[in-house]
Write a protein that holds these residues in place. Structure first.
Motif, PDB file in Angstrom:
ATOM      1  N   PHE A  43     -61.126   8.527 -53.660  1.00  0.00           N
ATOM      2  CA  PHE A  43     -62.120   7.479 -53.937  1.00  0.00           C
ATOM      3  C   PHE A  43     -61.572   6.103 -53.567  1.00  0.00           C
ATOM      4  CE2 PHE A  43     -62.909  10.910 -57.075  1.00  0.00           C
ATOM      5  CZ  PHE A  43     -64.048  11.418 -56.456  1.00  0.00           C
ATOM      6  N   GLU A  44     -60.258   5.943 -53.711  1.00  0.00           N
ATOM      7  CA  GLU A  44     -59.633   4.677 -53.314  1.00  0.00           C
ATOM      8  C   GLU A  44     -59.707   4.521 -51.793  1.00  0.00           C
ATOM      9  OE1 GLU A  44     -56.389   5.177 -56.946  1.00  0.00           O
ATOM     10  OE2 GLU A  44     -55.652   4.778 -54.921  1.00  0.00           O
ATOM     11  N   GLN A  66     -69.786  13.644 -53.983  1.00  0.00           N
ATOM     12  CA  GLN A  66     -68.890  12.767 -54.750  1.00  0.00           C
ATOM     13  C   GLN A  66     -68.539  11.501 -53.981  1.00  0.00           C
ATOM     14  OE1 GLN A  66     -65.419  14.660 -56.644  1.00  0.00           O
ATOM     15  NE2 GLN A  66     -66.370  16.618 -56.232  1.00  0.00           N
ATOM     16  N   VAL A  67     -68.201  11.664 -52.690  1.00  0.00           N
ATOM     17  CA  VAL A  67     -67.772  10.474 -51.947  1.00  0.00           C
ATOM     18  C   VAL A  67     -68.949   9.588 -51.550  1.00  0.00           C
ATOM     19  CG1 VAL A  67     -65.574  11.344 -51.101  1.00  0.00           C
ATOM     20  CG2 VAL A  67     -67.640  11.769 -49.775  1.00  0.00           C
ATOM     21  N   ALA A 115     -60.999   1.993 -56.905  1.00  0.00           N
ATOM     22  CA  ALA A 115     -62.231   2.629 -56.426  1.00  0.00           C
ATOM     23  C   ALA A 115     -63.453   1.934 -57.032  1.00  0.00           C
ATOM     24  CB  ALA A 115     -62.212   4.111 -56.790  1.00  0.00           C
ATOM     25  N   VAL A 116     -64.391   1.527 -56.171  1.00  0.00           N
ATOM     26  CA  VAL A 116     -65.606   0.860 -56.636  1.00  0.00           C
ATOM     27  C   VAL A 116     -66.801   1.660 -56.157  1.00  0.00           C
ATOM     28  CG1 VAL A 116     -66.970  -1.268 -56.557  1.00  0.00           C
ATOM     29  CG2 VAL A 116     -64.474  -1.392 -56.429  1.00  0.00           C
ATOM     30  N   LYS A 117     -67.694   1.971 -57.070  1.00  0.00           N
ATOM     31  CA  LYS A 117     -68.887   2.742 -56.683  1.00  0.00           C
ATOM     32  C   LYS A 117     -69.859   1.864 -55.909  1.00  0.00           C
ATOM     33  CE  LYS A 117     -68.831   6.558 -59.849  1.00  0.00           C
ATOM     34  NZ  LYS A 117     -69.608   7.493 -60.648  1.00  0.00           N
ATOM     35  N   ASN A 118     -70.402   2.428 -54.841  1.00  0.00           N
ATOM     36  CA  ASN A 118     -71.319   1.696 -53.979  1.00  0.00           C
ATOM     37  C   ASN A 118     -72.102   2.757 -53.202  1.00  0.00           C
ATOM     38  OD1 ASN A 118     -72.486  -0.095 -52.157  1.00  0.00           O
ATOM     39  ND2 ASN A 118     -70.674  -0.107 -50.823  1.00  0.00           N
ATOM     40  N   GLU A 156     -71.018   8.460 -53.501  1.00  0.00           N
ATOM     41  CA  GLU A 156     -71.014   7.423 -54.542  1.00  0.00           C
ATOM     42  C   GLU A 156     -70.172   6.217 -54.143  1.00  0.00           C
ATOM     43  OE1 GLU A 156     -72.627   7.532 -57.685  1.00  0.00           O
ATOM     44  OE2 GLU A 156     -73.684   9.102 -56.557  1.00  0.00           O
ATOM     45  N   TYR A 157     -69.234   6.437 -53.216  1.00  0.00           N
ATOM     46  CA  TYR A 157     -68.345   5.350 -52.805  1.00  0.00           C
ATOM     47  C   TYR A 157     -68.666   4.862 -51.395  1.00  0.00           C
ATOM     48  CZ  TYR A 157     -65.963   6.647 -57.031  1.00  0.00           C
ATOM     49  OH  TYR A 157     -65.689   6.897 -58.348  1.00  0.00           O
ATOM     50  N   ALA A 163     -61.905   5.946 -49.843  1.00  0.00           N
ATOM     51  CA  ALA A 163     -63.315   5.736 -49.505  1.00  0.00           C
ATOM     52  C   ALA A 163     -63.703   4.280 -49.731  1.00  0.00           C
ATOM     53  CB  ALA A 163     -64.189   6.668 -50.338  1.00  0.00           C
ATOM     54  N   THR A 164     -63.214   3.694 -50.831  1.00  0.00           N
ATOM     55  CA  THR A 164     -63.532   2.299 -51.141  1.00  0.00           C
ATOM     56  C   THR A 164     -62.931   1.356 -50.102  1.00  0.00           C
ATOM     57  OG1 THR A 164     -63.552   2.868 -53.489  1.00  0.00           O
ATOM     58  CG2 THR A 164     -63.437   0.527 -52.945  1.00  0.00           C
TER      59      THR A 164
END
Lengths: 323, 248
Positions: free
Chosen positions: A20-21, A51-52, A162-165, A54-55, A23-24
């Protein structure tokens, strides 16, 4: 910086937190440079795409090969390289983990590209990407630029939050690489987990003991305090060299570099090589009988006293607030 | 068994790092340079293999004139020969990998060792770069190595555990602390090392893939609150950790 490949570390089909990091960080590059981002995983479970998403990941390449059933960095890098050729990838992001630190330099060699390891920050000055990494175990930080058009980075875990976007939808493709047995001349045949023991690299809190512990048998009070806090046990080089604790617990320049939210140093004087490994901790508490110990200079809280008296008392006090 | 060990010269771990006047490198005044500590495990493993199987151990490094001191340290430990790949201009890891790979292609070693990382730039990239340049299998961060015939089993450290890597000779191994107990060269070894040959070759230079444009020291201000060891002191520390720092 047209096409970014973001490698997601996975174990048995499930991705790790570092994914997730990565991906962010890829989403940040996309926002700045308008790049297209492809997340890459190997023999991954299809649920990962959701899942990804979301990022902010819109494209997901799942590399599928029976030859990659057992991890081989040589074969995995070859597969990523083949996918990269097809998509014209020119930026590669890996996690700076035991797997990513083998894959990233391999890709840099295959692409004849510059590579910066263990990156903690990047930004742009016009078109120039300025990339920061710690050196000398964190005693200094350097800013680099990569002169080749293709750029390879491995990102230090726990630094790129990791920030959701969420992305709208994910374009999911399988990629079958052209591999043969020559590519898997070295492979991982077995994995052993340190049962019930938290690794210092992964812990939010670390309780470390140094020469002041006097003896291997005395580490019981460190383990008790770590148990109360859900913390990992760490050690200075002196106690590892003395054989009191395993090398896996060593914090410092010839051990592990850690940055937990709380680091508790017990009976550690604070040699430069130890400080290099833990000085980025968010808060540091030191217990030492020598009021002039260098460890106190880098501490938020310092207790001058006998650790055999202080550490059990700390444990009792913390147990009370933990109820 | 012919063994190549790639070594590097790094500032001693007790060095206080200061930024040099060019703002890009460390100030090397009063800095003591040593053989990279992880390379000692690599050398020890190589020497033990040679003692068991015969053959020779060649240490190689890429660097300026001072790199010869580091090669002497390797010779004192027990390497038979040393190769100094000379370069005075600025160079990066790619240049190091290309030069060591070129030498390895000529020498054809059965196994190549090096420390898991150099404790200056901490990038852990040379083993993988060499694996690519030489198309040889690799195990990194190795804490236990078993070689039987040409079959190789290497235990490597990973996050929270270990992995067993299986491969075969010829291969590349990067050494982690714990692999062995490196020997301490004795005075006669150091004297003998002075007479051992160091082959000098000119490094092939190439365009820099990466460049350092700046160096800074990390800055973090600490609260520096000091306490005694009375019960009241300890209760106050616990309270601060819980209520102010909010870390427990």
């Amino acid at each position: 910086m047209k096409t970014i490949f973001a490698y997601l570390d996975s174990v048995n089909g499930t991705i790790k937190r570092t994914a997730f990091e990565i991906a962010t960080a890829a989403a940040k590059l996309k926002a700045e440079k308008g790049s297209e981002v492809f997340a890459i995983a190997v023999n991954a479970d299809n649920s990962i795409a959701e899942q990804v998403k979301e990022y902010g990941i819109e494209n997901f390449i799942n590399i599928k090969s029976d030859l990659l059933a057992k991890f081989s960095s040589q074969a995995t890098a070859e597969a990523i390289f083949q996918a990269a050729q097809e998509k014209g990838a020119d930026v590669f992001l890996f996690p700076a983990t035991s797997a990513g630190l083998e894959l990233a330099p391999r890709i840099s060699a295959k692409m004849k590209a510059g590579y910066i390891a263990d990156v903690i920050d990047f930004k742009f000055d016009g078109d120039t990407m300025l990339i920061k990494k710690p050196v000398y175990a964190g005693k200094a930080i350097i800013t680099n630029k990569i002169n080749t058009e293709v750029k390879v980075l491995s990102l230090r875990p726990n630094v790129f939050t990791a920030v959701k976007n969420p992305a709208g939808s994910v374009n999911f493709v399988d990629f079958t690489p052209n591999l043969n047995n020559e590519n898997v001349k070295a492979f991982v045949s077995n994995t052993f987990k340190n049962e019930g023991k938290l690794d210092v690299k992964e812990a939010d809190i670390i309780v470390s003991g140094g020469r002041g512990m006097k003896d291997a048998d005395q580490f019981g009070i460190i383990e008790d305090l770590a148990g109360t806090l859900g913390a990992a046990v760490g050690a200075s080089r002196a106690v590892v060299d003395a054989g009191w604790r395993p090398h896996g617990e060593q914090v410092g320049q010839t051990g592990k570099t850690v940055s937990p939210t709380l680091y508790i140093a017990c009976g550690i004087s604070g040699a430069i090589q130890h400080l290099a490994g833990m000085s980025t901790s968010k808060f540091i508490l030191a217990v030492n009988k020598d009021k002039d110990a260098p460890i106190f200079k880098v501490s938020d809280f310092g207790i001058v006293g006998d650790l055999f008296d202080v550490v059990p008392k700390l444990n009792e006090g913390i147990k009370k607030i933990k109820g | 068994m012919n063994i190549l060990v790639a070594i590097s010269r790094v500032p001693d771990t007790t060095t206080k790092i200061l930024v040099g006047s060019n703002g890009r490198n460390i100030d090397t005044n009063n800095v003591k340079f040593i053989l990279n500590p992880y390379d000692e495990f690599a050398l020890e493993e190589a020497i033990q293999l040679k003692e068991k199987n015969g053959g020779k151990v060649i240490a190689i490094t890429v660097g300026p004139a001072q790199a010869q001191e580091t090669l002497r340290s390797a010779l004192a430990m027990g390497a038979d020969e040393a190769v100094h790949c000379k370069i005075e201009s600025e160079f990066d890891s790619n240049t190091v990998a290309v030069n060591i790979a070129d030498y390895a292609k000529r020498m054809n070693p059965d196994i190549i060792f090096m420390g898991k990382q150099s404790i200056d730039f901490d990038s852990l990239q040379l083993p993988s770069l060499l694996s690519e340049h030489l198309n040889l299998p690799l195990a990194t961060i190795v804490t236990k190595l078993t070689i039987e015939g040409t079959s190789v089993k290497a235990e490597r450290e990973i996050e929270g555990g270990k992995e067993l890597v299986e491969t075969s000779l010829p291969c590349i191994i990067s050494a982690q602390k714990g692999l062995n107990d490196p020997r301490y060269p004795k005075l006669p070894d150091i004297m003998k090392a002075k007479k051992k040959p160091i082959e000098e070759i000119e490094a092939t230079t190439s365009d820099l893939f990466v460049e350092v444009v700046g160096m800074e020291l990390p800055s973090k201000t600490r609260l520096n609150k000091m306490f005694g060891s009375e019960d009241a002191d300890i209760n106050e520390v616990v309270r601060l950790l819980h209520e102010e720092a909010k870390v427990i």
